[in-house]
Design an enzyme around this catalytic site. Sequence first.
Site, PDB file in Angstrom:
ATOM      1  N   THR B  33       0.854  -1.192   0.000  1.00 43.05           N
ATOM      2  CA  THR B  33       0.000   0.000   0.000  1.00 43.05           C
ATOM      3  C   THR B  33       0.887   1.239   0.000  1.00 43.05           C
ATOM      4  O   THR B  33       1.943   1.258   0.637  1.00 43.05           O
ATOM      5  CB  THR B  33      -1.017  -0.004   1.168  1.00 43.05           C
ATOM      6  N   CYS B  39      -2.386   8.082   7.576  1.00 41.25           N
ATOM      7  CA  CYS B  39      -3.001   6.741   7.571  1.00 41.25           C
ATOM      8  C   CYS B  39      -2.018   5.707   8.127  1.00 41.25           C
ATOM      9  O   CYS B  39      -0.817   5.923   8.152  1.00 41.25           O
ATOM     10  CB  CYS B  39      -3.381   6.328   6.157  1.00 41.25           C
ATOM     11  N   HIS B  56      -5.073  -0.520   4.740  1.00 42.51           N
ATOM     12  CA  HIS B  56      -4.725   0.915   4.713  1.00 42.51           C
ATOM     13  C   HIS B  56      -5.833   1.663   5.452  1.00 42.51           C
ATOM     14  O   HIS B  56      -6.910   1.909   4.912  1.00 42.51           O
ATOM     15  CB  HIS B  56      -4.632   1.365   3.250  1.00 42.51           C
TER      16      HIS B  56
END
Lengths: 142, 171, 156
Positions: B33, B39, B56
């Site tokens: 990711t 995040c 994610h």
Amino acid sequence: MVFNTLVVDDSAVMRKMIIRTLHLSGVPLGEVYEAGNGQEALDVMADHWVDLALVDINMPVMNGEEFIQRVRADDETRDLAIIVVSTESSETRINQIRAAGADFVHKPFTPEQLRDTVLRVTGVSDGEPHDMEAAGGGGFDF
Amino acid sequence: MTVDVLKRGYTEKQVAGIAEMVLSNRPDDLLITYALGSCLGLCIYDPVAKVGGLIHLMLPSSQIDPGRAATNPERFVDTGVPLLFREAYKLGARKERIIAKVAGGASMVEAGRADSFQTGKRNYVTLKKLLWKNGVFLKGEDVGGNVSRTISLYVASGEVVVKSNGESKLL
Amino acid sequence: MENPTTWKLREAAASTFEQLGFFFPDEEPYDEQLEAPVAAVARVRFRGPIGGVLELRLAGDLLGPLAQNMLAADVPPDHATCLDAFGEMANVICGNVLPALVGSQAVFDLEPPEVSTDPQAWPRFEEITAYAVFGIEEGRAEAVLHIAEGAEVVAS
């Protein structure tokens, strides 16, 4: 090999957090005893064999420093594996703790920091099955 | 430690987009990711079953938008993490063997402006609480700061590589 | 610019709430958090190169959730256990802030925390050395440092 373990802290909540981390760390635990100060801990050790002790410093009645001195002065108990788990931040005191052959984990600790020290001191390799059920606390969501 | 990602073998790249997750038990797969700012990219891996998962996660709590959490639970830490574990169990992973590693949670601010929402730190604290509640330790982490990160998991070996500022390292 | 003592108190309190309490301490609390009534007060007396009291105040419905977080429990534990958890937070904050103020060689003795659910349990400090407030969930935490003796040795 299982470790009979003694957790010494005047906070019952802190004792439970330490015991939970021990169970989740995969250390094979025998009996787990609790004591609220150094004197209570010595009383436990008079009646039960203990392999590993996790000890706070600032406690009423008898503090952790005196407990360690008493344990090291007694032929029966001098080889006890000791991890001090304390807010203590004084280098002077931490050096004294290490000179007495004890390891040190600073509060506040992350569960991972305490686990790493416990695994190193006990010589248990990581990756052994964790004792999820014995860890206490609530149920798991996953 | 710097590693040359290109020398590691995989044939299929499974990409988790923002607020998505990917899982695999195929040794040829790489789970990846990109662009983790505030995040979190959470990897889990069972080295016996050779099952890996990567999610994610954007925001800490589903309580701010239960409707969205119902359709896209991967968006939130409190709904996405349980889902990731449960899906990994379906592929044969066992909780007591799972190795969890996390990257991201940065403080992404433009120069001179405060990060008043502190989403990265909120995400991380929420994750730590959830893992403590559920008896899972982190085996590795690369969080905080103000860099964007990419995290990838090799399903064959369980190795996790974090890339930021052009540098790769094993987590 | 915040003075160094306040900054160190803030750091010690924030990291303790994060790591031990599993709460996010918001350094910019909003009005509802600031208006929540104080539910518990803990005091830790300390002696060493400086002497005084660290006070921690918890406002809003946080006493149960704090202990619940620490114990990884499904529901808040009994009242005595909640107070114990809160007292331990005060103890840890106090133990961390003191060496930050006067250097890592200094040795302090901390008394066991005293905890009360009465916001007026103790008289107010005549002088406050440092104060930090955080928003936590729907309530807040306040850390107050009162140095009674030896304030002159605190590095500024």
